[in-house]
Write a protein that holds these residues in place. Structure first.
Motif, short mmCIF file in Angstrom:
data_model
loop_
_atom_site.label_atom_id
_atom_site.label_comp_id
_atom_site.label_asym_id
_atom_site.label_seq_id
_atom_site.Cartn_x
_atom_site.Cartn_y
_atom_site.Cartn_z
N LEU A 99 0.82 -1.21 0.00
CA LEU A 99 0.00 0.00 0.00
C LEU A 99 0.86 1.26 0.00
CD1 LEU A 99 -2.80 -0.87 2.62
CD2 LEU A 99 -2.91 -1.04 0.14
N TYR A 100 2.05 1.16 0.57
CA TYR A 100 2.92 2.33 0.71
C TYR A 100 4.33 1.96 0.21
CZ TYR A 100 -0.88 2.85 4.06
OH TYR A 100 -2.11 2.86 4.66
N PRO A 101 4.58 2.04 -1.08
CA PRO A 101 5.87 1.60 -1.64
C PRO A 101 6.98 2.62 -1.45
CG PRO A 101 4.46 2.39 -3.40
CD PRO A 101 3.64 2.46 -2.14
N GLN A 102 7.35 2.86 -0.19
CA GLN A 102 8.28 3.93 0.11
C GLN A 102 9.66 3.71 -0.50
OE1 GLN A 102 5.85 6.17 1.00
NE2 GLN A 102 7.58 7.03 2.12
N GLU A 103 10.13 2.46 -0.51
CA GLU A 103 11.48 2.22 -1.03
C GLU A 103 11.60 2.62 -2.49
OE1 GLU A 103 13.84 -1.29 0.42
OE2 GLU A 103 11.86 -1.94 1.07
N THR A 104 10.60 2.27 -3.28
CA THR A 104 10.63 2.63 -4.69
C THR A 104 10.50 4.14 -4.87
OG1 THR A 104 9.68 0.50 -5.31
CG2 THR A 104 9.52 2.26 -6.94
N LEU A 105 9.61 4.76 -4.13
CA LEU A 105 9.42 6.20 -4.24
C LEU A 105 10.67 6.95 -3.79
CD1 LEU A 105 5.79 6.32 -2.83
CD2 LEU A 105 6.46 6.81 -5.19
N GLN A 106 11.33 6.47 -2.76
CA GLN A 106 12.56 7.12 -2.31
C GLN A 106 13.68 6.95 -3.33
OE1 GLN A 106 13.02 5.28 1.51
NE2 GLN A 106 11.56 6.65 2.52
N ALA A 107 13.72 5.79 -4.00
CA ALA A 107 14.73 5.58 -5.05
C ALA A 107 14.50 6.55 -6.21
CB ALA A 107 14.68 4.14 -5.53
N ILE A 108 13.24 6.77 -6.56
CA ILE A 108 12.92 7.73 -7.62
C ILE A 108 13.32 9.14 -7.20
CG2 ILE A 108 10.99 8.83 -8.85
CD1 ILE A 108 9.55 6.04 -8.66
N ALA A 109 12.98 9.51 -5.96
CA ALA A 109 13.30 10.85 -5.46
C ALA A 109 14.81 11.07 -5.37
CB ALA A 109 12.66 11.06 -4.09
N ALA A 110 15.55 10.01 -5.02
CA ALA A 110 17.00 10.14 -4.87
C ALA A 110 17.68 10.59 -6.16
CB ALA A 110 17.60 8.82 -4.40
N GLU A 111 17.06 10.27 -7.28
CA GLU A 111 17.62 10.68 -8.58
C GLU A 111 16.99 11.98 -9.09
OE1 GLU A 111 20.23 9.12 -9.80
OE2 GLU A 111 20.06 7.84 -8.02
N GLY A 112 16.10 12.58 -8.28
CA GLY A 112 15.47 13.83 -8.69
C GLY A 112 14.42 13.64 -9.78
N TRP A 113 13.78 12.45 -9.81
CA TRP A 113 12.88 12.12 -10.91
C TRP A 113 11.39 12.19 -10.52
CZ3 TRP A 113 15.97 7.11 -12.44
CH2 TRP A 113 17.07 7.46 -13.22
N THR A 114 11.08 12.63 -9.33
CA THR A 114 9.68 12.56 -8.87
C THR A 114 8.74 13.33 -9.79
OG1 THR A 114 10.40 12.28 -6.58
CG2 THR A 114 8.12 12.97 -6.95
N GLU A 115 9.06 14.59 -10.07
CA GLU A 115 8.18 15.40 -10.92
C GLU A 115 8.13 14.84 -12.34
OE1 GLU A 115 6.13 17.72 -9.94
OE2 GLU A 115 6.86 17.44 -7.88
N LYS A 116 9.25 14.33 -12.79
CA LYS A 116 9.30 13.72 -14.13
C LYS A 116 8.38 12.50 -14.19
CE LYS A 116 12.61 11.98 -17.55
NZ LYS A 116 14.04 11.68 -17.82
N PHE A 117 8.38 11.69 -13.14
CA PHE A 117 7.52 10.51 -13.10
C PHE A 117 6.04 10.91 -13.05
CE2 PHE A 117 11.09 7.91 -12.95
CZ PHE A 117 10.78 6.57 -12.76
N ILE A 118 5.73 11.96 -12.28
CA ILE A 118 4.34 12.43 -12.22
C ILE A 118 3.87 12.84 -13.61
CG2 ILE A 118 2.86 14.30 -11.38
CD1 ILE A 118 4.44 14.19 -8.74
#
Length: 536
Positions: free
Chosen positions: A391-410
C-alpha cells in the motif's frame, strides 16, 4: 493430478479400539506427570493394539525423545507415521527433527528439503499445514486433554503464522504436562519468531528448570539471548553446545553471529569454517560467512560466498531460501562494483520469483546507475512502481526521489493516463518539442497509470490531487485497498464524513488483510465523533 494418496488405515483416534484409546489416555496422564518411562510403556501398548493409528505413533515418538532413549527408536516411529500418512506435514517435520537428534544430518536435510518441495504454498511464502491441522483437530475431539496433540496443534498453527492461536495451544500443552520441556521450548521459539526475545527467555528458563541439559532448549536460549542483545551470554551457551552433534552446526553459526556482535570477526569466521566442515552441503554457515564479509567491507568475497550458498541451496532444492540469497548476492555484487554480475543474478531472480518483481526492478535500477545508464534505470524504477503490492511503496518512491525524478515521473504517468483514456499520448523529449503518438485505449493501462500517479501524489503531499485520482481508482477497480487509500487521503484533506464512508466501503469489500480491516473499523469509530469537513 493426485500427487499423494492417503492410505486407507486408521489415522484418527475415532478408529482406535477401546484398549488402544485407554492406553493412549493413560500415556497422556503419565506424560503430564513427567513420568516419561510410564508414558512410553502405555504408548507402546497402544501401538501394539493399533499399529496404524497416527496419533499413537506421534505420542510414542515424542515420549521416546523425552525419555532420552535412542533417537533411532523415535525415528522408527516417525517413519511408520509417514507410511500411515505420507501427506502430513507435521509427521514429516517430526521425522526430520528426530533424524537431526540422531546425528544423521544428511538424512535430516533431505527430509526437510523434500518437505519444503511438497508442502510449499504455490505463489506464497511458508508451508501448508492445513492437512495436519484437520487431523489434529479431529483427534482432539477424542482426546481433548492430550498434551501431545496440543503441542502439535501449536506447531501447525505456528507454521501457518497464527502465532496467537499457537501460543494458546502451547500453553494448554504446558498446563497438561508441566514437567515436559518440549512445549516450553516450542513456545519460546514462537516468541523468537515474533521478535519477543524477553518473553522467549522467560519461557525457555522454565524449560531448562525441568531439563537443564536439554540441547534444544539451550540452543533456543542462545538464540533468545542473541536477539535480546546479550551477546556474551549467547556466545557462552553456543560454545557449550559445540560438541553436541545434533545442534553443533546451528550452535557454531550462532556463535559466529554473537562473536561478530562482540567485534570478534576472526573468531566468527573460525566458527563458521568449523560449521562448514561439519555440514558441507548446508548453505546456512556459508551465508552467515557472507554476512560477516559484507559487514567488514569484503564485498567481493561476500559475493562469492553468497553465490556458493545459493548454489548449495539450488542443489539441495531449498527453494524457500533462494529469494533472500538472491537479494543478498545482488547487493554484494553491486557493493563490489560488479553491476554486470548483479544484472545476471537479478534477471534470474525475476524469472524465478516474479512475486518480488518490484524489489528486483529496484536493484536492477541500481545496477544501471552503476553503469551510468540513466534511461534504463528510470525504466526499471517505473516497472518497479507498476508492480508494487504494498500500500505504501516507500522504497521505490525514495529511489525515484534520490535521482530527482519525482516530478518527471508524475508528468510521465499523467501522459500515460491521457493516452490510456484517449489513445493519444504526448511527451516532451526536449524543452520545446512535443512528441505525440497513438496508443491503444486501455482500462488496464488507465488503472496502472492511476495507481502510480496516486503513489507519487501521496509521496509529495499533493492531497487534493491524490483524492481526485483515488476517486477515479475506486470507480475503475474499487478494491478494498483502493477504498482504504482513498479514505486515508480524504481524512488528510479533512473530509471526515467522506473518509468514514470510504473506510466503510473498504471493509465491506472483504479483501483486506485482518490488520488493515481492524484499522479501517477503528478509523470509522474515531471519525464518527469528528466534524464532517475541515474549514477552508
Amino acid at each position: 493430478m493426485i500427487l499423494f494418496q492417503t492410505p486407507t488405515v486408521d489415522i484418527r483416534p475415532a478408529g482406535l479400539s477401546a484398549k488402544a484409546l485407554a492406553e493412549l489416555k493413560s500415556g497422556d496422564r503419565s506424560l503430564g506427570l513427567g513420568e516419561f518411562a510410564a508414558a512410553t510403556g502405555s504408548y507402546i501398548r497402544a501401538m501394539e493394539a493399533a499399529p496404524n493409528a497416527l496419533v499413537v505413533r506421534w505420542s510414542l515418538g515424542l515420549s521416546l525423545s523425552a525419555l532420552r532413549r535412542s533417537p533411532a527408536l523415535a525415528v522408527q516411529q516417525y517413519r511408520e507415521a509417514t507410511r500411515i500418512a505420507e501427506d502430513d506435514l507435521i509427521t514429516a517435520l517430526l521425522l526430520q527433527g528426530a533424524l537431526q537428534e540422531y546425528g544423521d544430518r544428511g538424512a535430516a536435510q533431505q527430509v526437510y528439503l523434500d518437505t519444503v518441495r511438497r508442502f510449499s504454498r504455490p505463489g506464497q511464502p511458508g508451508l501448508d499445514a492445513s492437512g495436519s491441522l484437520k487431523r489434529i483437530e479431529a483427534a482432539l475431539k477424542q482426546c481433548p486433554n492430550s498434551p501431545v496433540l496440543a503441542l502439535l496443534q501449536g506447531d501447525a498453527l505456528q507454521i501457518e503464522l497464527r502465532f496467537q492461536e499457537a501460543g494458546l495451544s502451547y500453553r494448554r500443552a504446558i498446563g497438561s504436562a508441566p514437567y515436559w520441556p518440549k512445549p516450553k521450548i516450542n513456545l519460546g521459539l514462537s516468541y523468537l519468531a515474533q521478535g519477543k526475545a524477553n518473553q522467549a527467555v522467560l519461557t525457555l528458563e522454565g524449560a531448562l528448570k525441568t531439563d537443564p541439559a536439554n540441547p534444544r532448549a539451550l540452543l533456543a536460549m542462545g538464540d533468545a539471548q542473541l536477539q535480546s542483545g546479550n551477546h556474551s551470554g549467547a556466545l557462552k551457551l553456543y560454545n557449550q553446545l559445540s560438541q553436541v552433534e545434533s545442534v553443533a552446526v546451528p550452535a557454531a553459526t550462532g556463535a559466529a553471529r554473537a562473536s561478530m556482535a562482540l567485534g570478534q570477526a576472526s573468531v566468527a569466521v573460525s566458527n563458521l569454517k568449523n560449521a562448514q566442515k561439519r555440514a558441507p552441503k548446508d548453505p546456512t554457515p556459508v551465508a552467515a560467512l557472507a554476512d560477516i564479509q559484507m559487514k567488514t567491507g569484503s564485498f567481493a568475497e561476500a559475493a562469492d560466498s553468497y553465490a556458493s550458498a545459493l548454489k548449495l541451496s539450488e542443489e539441495g532444492g531449498l527453494f524457500a531460501a533462494r529469494p533472500s540469497l538472491q537479494r543478498a548476492l545482488a547487493e554484494a555484487q553491486l557493493s563490489a562494483k560488479r553491476p554486470g554480475d548483479a544484472q545476471r543474478t537479478l534477471q534470474k531472480a525475476l524469472r524465478e520469483d516474479p512475486e518480488n518483481e518490484a524489489l528486483w526492478r529496484r536493484l536492477l535500477a541500481q545496477s544501471y546507475l552503476e553503469k551510468n545508464d540513466r534511461p534504463a534505470a528510470e525504466m526499471e524504477l517505473k516497472q518497479a512502481l507498476n508492480n508494487e503490492h504494498s500500500l505504501y511503496p516507500q522504497e521505490t518512491l525514495q529511489a525515484i526521489a534520490a535521482e530527482g525524478w519525482t516530478e518527471k515521473f508524475i508528468a510521465g504517468y499523467q501522459a500515460d493516463l491521457a493516452g490510456a483514456r484517449t489513445g493519444v499520448r504526448g511527451s516532451s523529449s526536449t524543452q520545446t518539442e512535443i512528441v505525440v503518438r497513438s496508443v491503444p485505449i486501455s482500462k488496464e493501462n488507465e488503472i496502472v497509470a492511476l495507481a502510480g500517479l496516486a503513489h507519487l501524489l501521496r509521496f509529495t503531499s499533493a492531497v487534493r490531487d491524490e483524492v481526485s485520482v483515488r476517486r477515479d481508482m475506486v470507480h475503475l477497480r474499487g478494491s478494498g485497498a483502493d477504498w482504504f487509500l482513498l479514505a486515508q487521503a480524504q481524512e488528510r484533506l479533512g473530509d471526515n464524513a467522506d473518509a468514514r464512508a470510504s473506510y466503510g466501503q473498504a471493509g465491506r469489500k472483504g479483501d483486506l488483510s485482518s490488520g488493515i480491516q481492524k484499522l479501517a473499523i477503528a478509523r470509522i469509530r474515531t471519525l464518527a465523533s469528528l466534524p464532517g469537513r475541515r474549514e477552508e
